[in-house]
Motif scaffolding. Structure first.
Motif, PDB file in Angstrom:
ATOM      1  N   LYS A 155     -19.087  14.880   5.691  1.00 58.11           N
ATOM      2  CA  LYS A 155     -18.542  16.203   5.422  1.00 58.11           C
ATOM      3  C   LYS A 155     -19.051  17.248   6.401  1.00 58.11           C
ATOM      4  O   LYS A 155     -18.390  18.241   6.630  1.00 58.11           O
ATOM      5  N   THR A 156     -20.222  17.015   6.983  1.00 53.88           N
ATOM      6  CA  THR A 156     -20.845  18.035   7.831  1.00 53.88           C
ATOM      7  C   THR A 156     -21.263  17.431   9.163  1.00 53.88           C
ATOM      8  O   THR A 156     -22.079  16.516   9.202  1.00 53.88           O
TER       9      THR A 156
ATOM     10  N   LEU B  20     -20.244  23.587  14.190  1.00 57.16           N
ATOM     11  CA  LEU B  20     -20.532  22.949  12.905  1.00 57.16           C
ATOM     12  C   LEU B  20     -19.222  22.839  12.141  1.00 57.16           C
ATOM     13  O   LEU B  20     -18.482  23.827  12.037  1.00 57.16           O
ATOM     14  N   ARG B  21     -18.906  21.644  11.671  1.00 60.03           N
ATOM     15  CA  ARG B  21     -17.760  21.451  10.792  1.00 60.03           C
ATOM     16  C   ARG B  21     -18.297  21.072   9.427  1.00 60.03           C
ATOM     17  O   ARG B  21     -19.028  20.097   9.273  1.00 60.03           O
ATOM     18  N   HIS B  22     -17.941  21.856   8.435  1.00 53.53           N
ATOM     19  CA  HIS B  22     -18.375  21.591   7.062  1.00 53.53           C
ATOM     20  C   HIS B  22     -17.176  21.775   6.146  1.00 53.53           C
ATOM     21  O   HIS B  22     -16.589  22.865   6.086  1.00 53.53           O
ATOM     22  N   ASN B  23     -16.777  20.701   5.486  1.00 49.35           N
ATOM     23  CA  ASN B  23     -15.613  20.727   4.594  1.00 49.35           C
ATOM     24  C   ASN B  23     -14.387  21.323   5.276  1.00 49.35           C
ATOM     25  O   ASN B  23     -13.688  22.172   4.735  1.00 49.35           O
TER      26      ASN B  23
ATOM     27  N   ALA C 157     -22.690  28.884   7.435  1.00 53.97           N
ATOM     28  CA  ALA C 157     -22.169  27.945   6.443  1.00 53.97           C
ATOM     29  C   ALA C 157     -23.052  27.853   5.203  1.00 53.97           C
ATOM     30  O   ALA C 157     -22.734  27.105   4.284  1.00 53.97           O
TER      31      ALA C 157
ATOM     32  N   LEU D  33     -26.035  26.533   4.959  1.00 53.54           N
ATOM     33  CA  LEU D  33     -26.562  25.172   4.923  1.00 53.54           C
ATOM     34  C   LEU D  33     -27.921  25.115   5.604  1.00 53.54           C
ATOM     35  O   LEU D  33     -28.309  26.036   6.313  1.00 53.54           O
TER      36      LEU D  33
ATOM     37  N   ASP E 222     -28.647  19.232   5.323  1.00 51.55           N
ATOM     38  CA  ASP E 222     -27.283  19.065   4.817  1.00 51.55           C
ATOM     39  C   ASP E 222     -26.337  18.426   5.840  1.00 51.55           C
ATOM     40  O   ASP E 222     -25.219  18.071   5.502  1.00 51.55           O
ATOM     41  N   VAL E 223     -26.782  18.301   7.091  1.00 49.66           N
ATOM     42  CA  VAL E 223     -25.944  17.774   8.161  1.00 49.66           C
ATOM     43  C   VAL E 223     -25.887  16.251   8.063  1.00 49.66           C
ATOM     44  O   VAL E 223     -26.920  15.590   7.989  1.00 49.66           O
ATOM     45  N   ASP E 224     -24.667  15.713   8.072  1.00 52.45           N
ATOM     46  CA  ASP E 224     -24.482  14.264   7.986  1.00 52.45           C
ATOM     47  C   ASP E 224     -24.564  13.578   9.339  1.00 52.45           C
ATOM     48  O   ASP E 224     -24.935  12.409   9.425  1.00 52.45           O
TER      49      ASP E 224
END
Length: 66
Positions: free
Chosen positions: A5-6, A21-24, A53, A55, A59-61
């Motif tokens: 997701k992140t 950053l891409r989150h959702n 974000a 975060l 939280d980063v995947d």
């Protein structure tokens, strides 16, 4: 398997210093061009997109870099 997701992307390979950053499926971006002092600003860019974000780095995947 856990769905990613992140994603945090960092690029310091050229004249631009950029962090995304891409989150959702929402994107947050910091970038600056025209000078080669990436090491001085890259961590503040990472913190900025994480703050935008709401975060933390935990939280980063996935982290991608170039």
């Amino acid at each position: 398997m856990k769905q990613m997701k992140t994603l945090l992307a960092i690029d310091t390979s050229g004249d631009y210093c950029s962090v995304g950053l891409r989150h959702n499926d929402v994107f947050y971006i910091e970038q600056k061009a025209g000078f080669r002092q990436h090491a001085k600003i890259i961590l503040s860019f990472v913190q900025s997109v994480l703050n935008q974000a709401a975060l933390s780095l935990a939280d980063v995947d996935c982290i991608a870099f170039g």
